[in-house]
Write a protein that holds these residues in place. Structure first.
Motif, PDB file in Angstrom:
ATOM      1  N   GLN A  33       0.852  -1.215   0.000  1.00  0.00           N
ATOM      2  CA  GLN A  33       0.000   0.000   0.000  1.00  0.00           C
ATOM      3  C   GLN A  33       0.873   1.245   0.000  1.00  0.00           C
ATOM      4  O   GLN A  33       0.630   2.185  -0.746  1.00  0.00           O
ATOM      5  CB  GLN A  33      -0.937  -0.024   1.216  1.00  0.00           C
ATOM      6  CG  GLN A  33      -1.779   1.233   1.315  1.00  0.00           C
ATOM      7  CD  GLN A  33      -2.857   1.173   2.391  1.00  0.00           C
ATOM      8  OE1 GLN A  33      -3.258   0.102   2.839  1.00  0.00           O
ATOM      9  NE2 GLN A  33      -3.343   2.334   2.795  1.00  0.00           N
ATOM     10  N   HIS A  34       1.876   1.268   0.866  1.00  0.00           N
ATOM     11  CA  HIS A  34       2.907   2.315   0.776  1.00  0.00           C
ATOM     12  C   HIS A  34       4.136   1.703   0.110  1.00  0.00           C
ATOM     13  O   HIS A  34       4.570   0.622   0.477  1.00  0.00           O
ATOM     14  CB  HIS A  34       3.264   2.863   2.168  1.00  0.00           C
ATOM     15  CG  HIS A  34       2.259   3.851   2.674  1.00  0.00           C
ATOM     16  ND1 HIS A  34       2.356   4.474   3.893  1.00  0.00           N
ATOM     17  CD2 HIS A  34       1.123   4.349   2.099  1.00  0.00           C
ATOM     18  CE1 HIS A  34       1.317   5.300   4.069  1.00  0.00           C
ATOM     19  NE2 HIS A  34       0.559   5.230   2.990  1.00  0.00           N
ATOM     20  N   TYR A  35       4.663   2.407  -0.875  1.00  0.00           N
ATOM     21  CA  TYR A  35       5.731   1.857  -1.711  1.00  0.00           C
ATOM     22  C   TYR A  35       6.909   2.827  -1.813  1.00  0.00           C
ATOM     23  O   TYR A  35       8.002   2.437  -2.174  1.00  0.00           O
ATOM     24  CB  TYR A  35       5.207   1.532  -3.120  1.00  0.00           C
ATOM     25  CG  TYR A  35       4.288   2.623  -3.622  1.00  0.00           C
ATOM     26  CD1 TYR A  35       2.931   2.590  -3.325  1.00  0.00           C
ATOM     27  CD2 TYR A  35       4.788   3.731  -4.307  1.00  0.00           C
ATOM     28  CE1 TYR A  35       2.084   3.615  -3.737  1.00  0.00           C
ATOM     29  CE2 TYR A  35       3.947   4.759  -4.710  1.00  0.00           C
ATOM     30  CZ  TYR A  35       2.600   4.696  -4.421  1.00  0.00           C
ATOM     31  OH  TYR A  35       1.765   5.717  -4.801  1.00  0.00           O
ATOM     32  N   ASP A  36       6.709   4.115  -1.508  1.00  0.00           N
ATOM     33  CA  ASP A  36       7.855   5.041  -1.524  1.00  0.00           C
ATOM     34  C   ASP A  36       8.843   4.595  -0.451  1.00  0.00           C
ATOM     35  O   ASP A  36       8.429   4.278   0.665  1.00  0.00           O
ATOM     36  CB  ASP A  36       7.404   6.471  -1.165  1.00  0.00           C
ATOM     37  CG  ASP A  36       6.746   7.188  -2.330  1.00  0.00           C
ATOM     38  OD1 ASP A  36       6.656   6.587  -3.420  1.00  0.00           O
ATOM     39  OD2 ASP A  36       6.311   8.337  -2.142  1.00  0.00           O
ATOM     40  N   ASN A  93      -6.375   0.404   4.932  1.00  0.00           N
ATOM     41  CA  ASN A  93      -7.126  -0.432   3.995  1.00  0.00           C
ATOM     42  C   ASN A  93      -6.568  -1.847   3.911  1.00  0.00           C
ATOM     43  O   ASN A  93      -7.326  -2.807   3.734  1.00  0.00           O
ATOM     44  CB  ASN A  93      -7.140   0.218   2.597  1.00  0.00           C
ATOM     45  CG  ASN A  93      -8.102   1.394   2.530  1.00  0.00           C
ATOM     46  OD1 ASN A  93      -8.952   1.565   3.411  1.00  0.00           O
ATOM     47  ND2 ASN A  93      -7.968   2.215   1.494  1.00  0.00           N
ATOM     48  N   GLU A 125     -10.819   5.077   8.149  1.00  0.00           N
ATOM     49  CA  GLU A 125     -10.229   4.194   9.160  1.00  0.00           C
ATOM     50  C   GLU A 125     -11.288   3.662  10.121  1.00  0.00           C
ATOM     51  O   GLU A 125     -11.156   2.552  10.632  1.00  0.00           O
ATOM     52  CB  GLU A 125      -9.147   4.937   9.961  1.00  0.00           C
ATOM     53  CG  GLU A 125      -7.900   5.295   9.177  1.00  0.00           C
ATOM     54  CD  GLU A 125      -8.042   6.568   8.358  1.00  0.00           C
ATOM     55  OE1 GLU A 125      -9.129   7.190   8.388  1.00  0.00           O
ATOM     56  OE2 GLU A 125      -7.072   6.940   7.683  1.00  0.00           O
ATOM     57  N   HIS A 199      -2.087  14.986   6.827  1.00  0.00           N
ATOM     58  CA  HIS A 199      -2.350  14.094   5.694  1.00  0.00           C
ATOM     59  C   HIS A 199      -3.783  13.601   5.623  1.00  0.00           C
ATOM     60  O   HIS A 199      -4.152  12.935   4.673  1.00  0.00           O
ATOM     61  CB  HIS A 199      -1.392  12.899   5.703  1.00  0.00           C
ATOM     62  CG  HIS A 199      -1.748  11.863   6.733  1.00  0.00           C
ATOM     63  ND1 HIS A 199      -1.493  12.039   8.062  1.00  0.00           N
ATOM     64  CD2 HIS A 199      -2.339  10.651   6.620  1.00  0.00           C
ATOM     65  CE1 HIS A 199      -1.911  10.982   8.738  1.00  0.00           C
ATOM     66  NE2 HIS A 199      -2.437  10.127   7.891  1.00  0.00           N
TER      67      HIS A 199
HETATM   68  C1  UD1 Z   1      -2.896   5.659   4.804  1.00  0.00           C
HETATM   69  C2  UD1 Z   1      -3.987   5.202   5.775  1.00  0.00           C
HETATM   70  C3  UD1 Z   1      -4.049   6.160   6.942  1.00  0.00           C
HETATM   71  C4  UD1 Z   1      -2.688   6.357   7.571  1.00  0.00           C
HETATM   72  C5  UD1 Z   1      -1.693   6.789   6.508  1.00  0.00           C
HETATM   73  C6  UD1 Z   1      -0.309   6.949   7.079  1.00  0.00           C
HETATM   74  C7  UD1 Z   1      -5.932   4.129   4.718  1.00  0.00           C
HETATM   75  C8  UD1 Z   1      -7.366   4.299   4.393  1.00  0.00           C
HETATM   76  N1  UD1 Z   1      -5.316   5.237   5.142  1.00  0.00           N
HETATM   77  O1  UD1 Z   1      -3.290   6.939   4.298  1.00  0.00           O
HETATM   78  O2  UD1 Z   1      -4.925   5.625   7.930  1.00  0.00           O
HETATM   79  O3  UD1 Z   1      -2.777   7.330   8.580  1.00  0.00           O
HETATM   80  O4  UD1 Z   1      -1.669   5.775   5.487  1.00  0.00           O
HETATM   81  O5  UD1 Z   1       0.586   7.433   6.129  1.00  0.00           O
HETATM   82  O6  UD1 Z   1      -5.415   3.041   4.600  1.00  0.00           O
HETATM   83  N2  UD1 Z   1       1.285   7.852  -1.930  1.00  0.00           N
HETATM   84  C9  UD1 Z   1       2.554   7.994  -2.420  1.00  0.00           C
HETATM   85  N3  UD1 Z   1       3.487   7.048  -2.089  1.00  0.00           N
HETATM   86  C10 UD1 Z   1       3.207   5.992  -1.307  1.00  0.00           C
HETATM   87  C11 UD1 Z   1       1.905   5.850  -0.823  1.00  0.00           C
HETATM   88  C12 UD1 Z   1       0.952   6.807  -1.130  1.00  0.00           C
HETATM   89  O7  UD1 Z   1       2.865   8.924  -3.135  1.00  0.00           O
HETATM   90  O8  UD1 Z   1       4.102   5.170  -1.029  1.00  0.00           O
HETATM   91  C13 UD1 Z   1       0.268   8.880  -2.267  1.00  0.00           C
HETATM   92  C14 UD1 Z   1      -0.547   8.507  -3.460  1.00  0.00           C
HETATM   93  O9  UD1 Z   1      -0.896   9.672  -4.129  1.00  0.00           O
HETATM   94  C15 UD1 Z   1      -1.794   7.902  -2.829  1.00  0.00           C
HETATM   95  C16 UD1 Z   1      -1.944   8.770  -1.595  1.00  0.00           C
HETATM   96  O10 UD1 Z   1      -0.615   9.043  -1.177  1.00  0.00           O
HETATM   97  O11 UD1 Z   1      -2.892   7.944  -3.661  1.00  0.00           O
HETATM   98  C17 UD1 Z   1      -2.710   8.116  -0.497  1.00  0.00           C
HETATM   99  O12 UD1 Z   1      -2.088   6.878  -0.118  1.00  0.00           O
HETATM  100  P1  UD1 Z   1      -2.949   5.759   0.630  1.00  0.00           P
HETATM  101  O13 UD1 Z   1      -2.121   4.605   1.009  1.00  0.00           O
HETATM  102  O14 UD1 Z   1      -4.159   5.455  -0.175  1.00  0.00           O
HETATM  103  O15 UD1 Z   1      -3.472   6.506   1.908  1.00  0.00           O
HETATM  104  P2  UD1 Z   1      -2.693   7.464   2.929  1.00  0.00           P
HETATM  105  O16 UD1 Z   1      -3.230   8.843   2.772  1.00  0.00           O
HETATM  106  O17 UD1 Z   1      -1.230   7.261   2.860  1.00  0.00           O
END
Ligand code: UD1
Length: 375
Positions: A33-36, A93, A125, A199
């Motif tokens: 879900q997070h990849y950066d 998620n 959440e 955020h």
């Molecule tokens: C997610 C969690 C949130 C948590 C947060 C911590 C859900 C619903 N939300 O939110 O509860 O507080 O992580 O950071 O699961 N993006 C990047 N690089 C990445 C990941 C995300 O650029 O590695 C950007 C993308 O534009 C993406 C946006 O961030 O669409 C949102 O990422 P996402 O994982 O969907 O939700 P967060 O806002 O990070």
């Protein structure tokens, strides 16, 4: 099988994996879900998490697309490996996706950080938490109020275990690495300063809300510098509304774990909309102003340094907080919320091991040994 996916999962999972090491076979899944690197890899390196055994690379998307991508990936993994227990963390998620897939495959689920409730269904959440808790077999709880929420929702008492906060295990373990002086040097800070993290969709997705936020940050930056490690979500909107490094404002990339907490440790106060930062500030003894109408972590208000504010209310709240006697830093153990003591991972491991040992033995099919397929 532990399922992690995003930045806040990693400091929660690390102590649980460590406490179970050598006692049970463990598989670590990263949903991607997070990849950066700055939201993921740096945490694995710094927290001593093992390399994920499986990385699904699910990535970003709408809630449905992201949850579905994680579900499809996990269904294949769970079906192939049939773990005895899936352990999920927090409220992202990926947590929801893993729980849904495991429940449909009749694989038991342990939820670490169960029972938190904001009662605010506009927060994705909150949806994730409620569904995850209904489907979990072991509910591992970080604060006493969560026990009450689960009991009221009909969760049987024998599933609920008040084990404490494993994220605080990680904080306590790394406390000596949180170097305020290094943080000051890195960001060119000499006197008092603030840290801000933003955020939440409610704060950074709506242009009118973003404009109010940026106006407030400029106002408080007139008083003392504000360092803002910026989450990728909302970066474009905040920058379009005029947020950039300028007099009194230091915008930087997301920071590694110890660098961030070193910065927080030395701050006059933290402005945030994060869940985890409310908890970390409480234990570090740093005043925390949470820009949200509610919190699923009320123990950070009753036992900690946190208070809820509107964005417009931040300057006045800051005056009050900075004028009040400063909390002791870090909070001494007897002033922290109950069981935020650095031993939650060990208690969670005990619950899991006891549960694994007490399961009804699986009845093997009555077939000649040669026909039983193993693996
Ligand atoms: C997610 C969690 C949130 C948590 C947060 C911590 C859900 C619903 N939300 O939110 O509860 O507080 O992580 O950071 O699961 N993006 C990047 N690089 C990445 C990941 C995300 O650029 O590695 C950007 C993308 O534009 C993406 C946006 O961030 O669409 C949102 O990422 P996402 O994982 O969907 O939700 P967060 O806002 O990070």
């Amino acid at each position: 099988m532990h399922v992690t996916g995003a930045r806040p999962n990693f400091p929660k999972a690390a102590p649980v994996l460590e406490a179970l090491r050598g006692r049970v076979n463990q598989v670590l899944v990263h949903t991607g879900q997070h990849y950066d690197d700055r939201l993921s890899r740096v945490f694995f390196d710094e927290l001593g998490l093992p390399e994920p055994d499986i990385d699904l690379g699910a990535g970003s998307g709408s809630h449905a697309a992201q949850t579905a991508a994680v579900m499809v990936g996990l269904e294949e993994v769970f079906t192939r490996q049939r773990p005895d227990l899936v352990v999920v963390y927090g409220d992202i998620n990926s947590t929801l996706a893993a729980t849904l897939v495991a429940a449909k495959l009749l694989i038991p689920v342990a939820h670490v950080e169960a029972g938190l409730r904001s009662f605010d269904m506009t927060m994705p959440e909150e949806v994730n938490r409620r569904v995850t808790d209904q489907l979990s077999d072991l509910l591992l709880v970080t604060s006493a109020d969560a026990v009450g929420h689960l009991a009221r929702e009909g969760v049987p008492a024998d599933r609920i275990h008040f084990t404490g906060n494993p994220m605080i295990d990680t904080l306590v373990k790394h406390l000596d690495r949180f170097d305020e002086a290094a943080a000051r040097a890195r960001h060119g800070l000499t006197g008092d300063y603030l840290v801000a993290t933003l955020h939440r969709p409610a704060n950074v997705d709506d242009p009118a809300a973003v404009a109010r936020l940026v106006a407030m940050l400029h106002e408080v930056a007139g008083r003392m510098p504000v360092v803002i490690p910026l989450h990728p979500r909302g970066r474009a909107g905040l920058e379009a509304a005029g947020l950039s490094s300028s007099t009194g404002i230091v915008v930087c990339e997301p920071l590694p774990y110890s660098a961030f907490l070193g910065l927080v440790r030395g701050a006059a106060a933290v402005l945030t909309d994060s869940g985890g930062v409310q908890e970390e500030a409480t234990v570090l003894g740093v005043p925390c102003l949470t820009m949200r109408p509610n919190t699923e972590r009320p123990v950070t208000i009753t036992h900690g340094t946190n208070r809820l504010v509107t964005v417009e209310g931040v300057p006045a709240a800051l005056d009050q907080v900075l004028g009040a006697p400063a909390p002791v830093r870090p909070a001494p153990p007897e002033r922290r919320p109950p069981l935020w003591d650095g031993a939650a991972g060990r208690r969670i491991a005990e619950v899991i091991i006891t549960w694994l040992d007490s399961r009804t033995p699986v009845t093997l099919p009555k077939e000649p040994a040669s026909q039983v397929v193993s693996g």
